[in-house]
Design an enzyme around this catalytic site. Structure first.
Site, mmCIF file in Angstrom:
data_model
loop_
_atom_site.group_PDB
_atom_site.id
_atom_site.type_symbol
_atom_site.label_atom_id
_atom_site.label_comp_id
_atom_site.label_asym_id
_atom_site.label_seq_id
_atom_site.Cartn_x
_atom_site.Cartn_y
_atom_site.Cartn_z
ATOM 1 N N SER A 126 46.482 41.789 -32.028
ATOM 2 C CA SER A 126 45.189 42.480 -32.038
ATOM 3 C C SER A 126 45.307 43.944 -32.435
ATOM 4 C CB SER A 126 44.541 42.403 -30.650
ATOM 5 O OG SER A 126 44.369 41.061 -30.284
ATOM 6 N N GLU A 363 43.555 35.489 -26.231
ATOM 7 C CA GLU A 363 44.113 34.315 -26.944
ATOM 8 C C GLU A 363 43.005 33.464 -27.587
ATOM 9 O OE1 GLU A 363 47.638 32.546 -25.608
ATOM 10 O OE2 GLU A 363 48.277 34.318 -24.522
#
Ligand code: CAA
Length: 379
Positions: A126, A363
């Site tokens: 990320s 996730e």
């Protein structure tokens, strides 16, 4: 088909339950309040084999199946979801990915220490402008011959400061889009690598979430996982398995809250009888137990498919989608059953309710799981 756990699986479940009760429960409220990473507890989890459960024993792992892993994740998460996210990332995203796709040299150098919990790993995908839209990587890994020159920022990284080994996803060839992305192993202490600010979070406050900055970090070519351009595929495949772990975390949060609600309902009296004798409470408990059982079945199915070497992408996404919603619903009802006591820290359910939310975000958000499932259904 049979619904019986093996002797070995039952023993793992019991060991995780005992550890959670004796080692994690005592300080869990304090760690949540002060955002304290459970370093000592994670070290002990490593000694007990919980940090590299599925890794081959030749790389110091437990050689266990995914069912054993989700059983342990559920038990640890009932008590301390901050410890369990560290465990999940280390097992599913770091150890599993390295064992499946890493070189022999990488396994010797990194996996053997990660599998024992001697060091902890982090998975860095990320970015400030690339969360769900993971192909839009801005971090660059410029090919310089013997090494990659890594530049960029990663955000919301679990184990951000406590890790020693980081798998960093970065763009090498922007023209090739996601096929030009690489996964690199970066060590803490490499010049130019700085751990940024710690996030002040709503839940899983004992976990260690940071941004990471890379400025001209020289990463040896030997630290690339797989072939050139394999990084995005590596991330996606690894996350498929990771989602089973996070689903088990969500299940544990829900089951932990449910167990507390049952206990409280049997002890607390209102209108002359125990809460558990009121149909309003009985029906809530019936709904909660049914949701938990359904989530567990989806998770065990996904774990079973993975162990069988079958395609588990859809099963894992369904398990995470469903279990994370169950965690929301069940923890909210557990607080409701506790009434005023449920809203204060001492009774644990308010923390579980705060911890539950992240399972719908990391996730792959709930929306990403629906995207994955529908693509699988329609392909
Ligand atoms: N498994 C394997 N491969 C997959 C995949 C999956 N589930 N989903 C996509 N791919 C592959 C595709 O096959 C495609 O490869 P090819 O071109 O070689 O066929 C490639 O990835 C790109 O896929 P798309 O064209 O479908 O790309 P997209 O941009 O439309 O969608 C996405 C990609 C599925 C949305 C992806 O960006 C995604 O999964 N996003 C969510 C990211 C995520 O889960 N982040 C979590 C951060 S890690 C974390 O939270 C850890 C922690 O700390 C707890």
């Amino acid at each position: 088909m049979h619904f019986q756990l093996s002797e070995e699986q039952l023993a793992v479940q019991q060991a995780a339950r005992d550890f959670a009760q004796t080692e994690l429960l005592p300080g869990v409220i304090e760690r949540d309040t002060h955002q304290k990473f459970p370093a000592e507890q994670i070290r002990k989890m490593g000694e007990l084999g919980f940090m590299g459960m599925m890794v081959d024993p030749k790389y110091n792992g437990g050689g266990m199946d995914t069912i054993s892993y989700v059983l342990a994740m559920e038990e640890i998460s009932k008590i301390d979801a901050s410890a369990s996210v560290c465990m999940s990332v280390n097992n599913s995203l770091v150890c599993w990915g390295l064992e499946k796709y890493g070189s022999e040299e990488q396994k010797e150098k990194y996996l053997k220490r990660l599998a024992t919990g001697e060091v902890v790993g982090a998975f860095c995908l990320s970015e400030p402008e690339a969360g769900s839209d993971a192909t839009s990587q801005r971090t660059t890994a410029e090919d310089k011959g013997d090494y990659y020159l890594l530049n960029g920022t990663k955000n919301w990284i679990t184990n951000g400061n406590s890790a020693s080994v980081y798998i960093v996803i970065a763009q090498t060839d922007p023209e090739k889009k996601h096929k030009g992305i690489n996964a690199l192993i970066v060590e803490k202490g490499m010049p130019g690598f700085v751990v940024g600010k710690k996030e002040d979070k709503m839940g899983i406050r004992g976990s260690d979430t940071h941004s990471l900055m890379f400025t001209d970090v020289k990463v040896p070519k030997a630290n690339r996982i797989g072939a050139d351009g394999f990084g995005f595929s590596f991330a996606m495949t690894t996350l498929n398995g990771g989602r089973i772990g996070i689903a088990a975390q969500a299940l544990g949060i829900a089951a932990g809250a449910y167990e507390l609600a049952v206990k409280y309902a049997k002890e607390r009296k209102a209108f002359g009888k125990h809460l558990s004798e009121h149909q309003a409470i009985q029906f809530k408990l019936a709904d909660m137990a049914t949701q938990i059982d359904a989530a567990r079945l989806l998770i065990h199915k996904a774990a079973f498919f993975k162990d069988q070497g079958r395609d588990f992408v859809q099963a894992a996404a369904m398990a995470k989608l469903f279990a994370s919603q169950v965690a929301q619903d069940v923890t909210t009802e557990a607080v409701q059953i506790h009434g005023g006591y449920g809203y204060v820290k001492e009774y644990h359910v308010e923390r579980l309710m705060r911890d539950a939310k992240i399972t719908q975000i990391y996730e792959g958000t709930t929306e990403i799981q629906k995207m994955v499932i529908s693509r699988e259904l329609l392909k």
